[in-house]
Design a protein around this motif. Structure first.
Motif, PDB file in Angstrom:
ATOM      1  N   TRP A 171      -2.421  47.115   8.294  1.00 19.27           N
ATOM      2  CA  TRP A 171      -1.069  46.734   8.704  1.00 19.27           C
ATOM      3  C   TRP A 171      -0.761  45.405   8.037  1.00 19.27           C
ATOM      4  O   TRP A 171      -1.505  44.437   8.195  1.00 19.27           O
ATOM      5  N   THR A 172       0.336  45.361   7.295  1.00 21.06           N
ATOM      6  CA  THR A 172       0.747  44.141   6.609  1.00 21.06           C
ATOM      7  C   THR A 172       2.070  43.672   7.191  1.00 21.06           C
ATOM      8  O   THR A 172       3.011  44.455   7.303  1.00 21.06           O
ATOM      9  N   SER A 173       2.126  42.391   7.597  1.00 14.46           N
ATOM     10  CA  SER A 173       3.353  41.770   8.104  1.00 14.46           C
ATOM     11  C   SER A 173       3.866  40.788   7.073  1.00 14.46           C
ATOM     12  O   SER A 173       3.079  40.197   6.318  1.00 14.46           O
ATOM     13  N   TYR A 174       5.188  40.578   7.067  1.00 19.13           N
ATOM     14  CA  TYR A 174       5.807  39.741   6.046  1.00 19.13           C
ATOM     15  C   TYR A 174       6.694  38.663   6.661  1.00 19.13           C
ATOM     16  O   TYR A 174       7.283  38.860   7.725  1.00 19.13           O
ATOM     17  N   TYR A 175       6.776  37.530   5.978  1.00 21.23           N
ATOM     18  CA  TYR A 175       7.756  36.504   6.313  1.00 21.23           C
ATOM     19  C   TYR A 175       9.133  37.039   5.909  1.00 21.23           C
ATOM     20  O   TYR A 175       9.227  37.963   5.085  1.00 21.23           O
ATOM     21  N   PRO A 176      10.221  36.455   6.437  1.00 21.74           N
ATOM     22  CA  PRO A 176      11.565  36.923   6.076  1.00 21.74           C
ATOM     23  C   PRO A 176      11.841  36.910   4.563  1.00 21.74           C
ATOM     24  O   PRO A 176      12.615  37.731   4.077  1.00 21.74           O
ATOM     25  N   ASP A 177      11.167  36.019   3.826  1.00 18.41           N
ATOM     26  CA  ASP A 177      11.399  35.955   2.378  1.00 18.41           C
ATOM     27  C   ASP A 177      10.579  36.983   1.600  1.00 18.41           C
ATOM     28  O   ASP A 177      10.634  37.040   0.373  1.00 18.41           O
ATOM     29  N   GLY A 178       9.799  37.813   2.308  1.00 16.24           N
ATOM     30  CA  GLY A 178       9.035  38.870   1.662  1.00 16.24           C
ATOM     31  C   GLY A 178       7.595  38.533   1.343  1.00 16.24           C
ATOM     32  O   GLY A 178       6.830  39.405   0.933  1.00 16.24           O
ATOM     33  N   LYS A 179       7.198  37.284   1.546  1.00 13.53           N
ATOM     34  CA  LYS A 179       5.799  36.907   1.315  1.00 13.53           C
ATOM     35  C   LYS A 179       4.935  37.450   2.450  1.00 13.53           C
ATOM     36  O   LYS A 179       5.367  37.569   3.596  1.00 13.53           O
ATOM     37  N   VAL A 180       3.679  37.758   2.122  1.00 11.57           N
ATOM     38  CA  VAL A 180       2.763  38.321   3.120  1.00 11.57           C
ATOM     39  C   VAL A 180       2.407  37.265   4.163  1.00 11.57           C
ATOM     40  O   VAL A 180       2.019  36.146   3.831  1.00 11.57           O
ATOM     41  N   TRP A 181       2.541  37.641   5.421  1.00  8.96           N
ATOM     42  CA  TRP A 181       2.192  36.779   6.545  1.00  8.96           C
ATOM     43  C   TRP A 181       0.779  37.107   7.042  1.00  8.96           C
ATOM     44  O   TRP A 181      -0.039  36.236   7.286  1.00  8.96           O
ATOM     45  N   GLY A 233      -5.404  52.571  16.544  1.00 11.69           N
ATOM     46  CA  GLY A 233      -4.501  51.648  17.216  1.00 11.69           C
ATOM     47  C   GLY A 233      -5.145  50.357  17.703  1.00 11.69           C
ATOM     48  O   GLY A 233      -4.501  49.565  18.379  1.00 11.69           O
ATOM     49  N   ILE A 234      -6.414  50.145  17.379  1.00 10.59           N
ATOM     50  CA  ILE A 234      -7.152  48.954  17.823  1.00 10.59           C
ATOM     51  C   ILE A 234      -7.598  48.166  16.590  1.00 10.59           C
ATOM     52  O   ILE A 234      -8.034  48.754  15.597  1.00 10.59           O
ATOM     53  N   ASN A 235      -7.519  46.826  16.672  1.00 15.46           N
ATOM     54  CA  ASN A 235      -8.002  45.987  15.572  1.00 15.46           C
ATOM     55  C   ASN A 235      -9.440  46.357  15.255  1.00 15.46           C
ATOM     56  O   ASN A 235     -10.293  46.355  16.147  1.00 15.46           O
TER      57      ASN A 235
END
Length: 71
Positions: A2-12, A20-22
């Motif tokens: 799972w990849t999350s991003y900052y609003p500017d598109g950079k990887v968070w 479903g578990i880390n």
């Protein structure tokens, strides 16, 4: 993975999940692209050594979660 991003598109952050578990590697990044923290999960629990860095990339904290569990 799972990849999350900052609003500017950079990887968070990037975190692996299983059922479903880390489970697996987890890394979080500062907006400048430097690693904020990294470590591993096993079945939803932090395991092994986790490292935390400042925004310049300098390591400033280590925690071994396997040692914490044994205490």
């Amino acid at each position: 993975l799972w990849t999350s991003y900052y609003p500017d598109g950079k990887v968070w952050s990037k975190t692996n999940f299983k059922g479903g578990i880390n489970d697996g590697e987890s890394t979080s990044f500062y907006p400048n692209g430097k690693v904020h923290y990294s470590g591993f999960y096993k079945e939803g629990e932090k395991t092994g050594e986790w490292q935390t860095f400042d925004s310049t990339g300098t390591l400033y904290n280590r925690v071994d979660f396997d040692l914490k569990k044994s205490q």
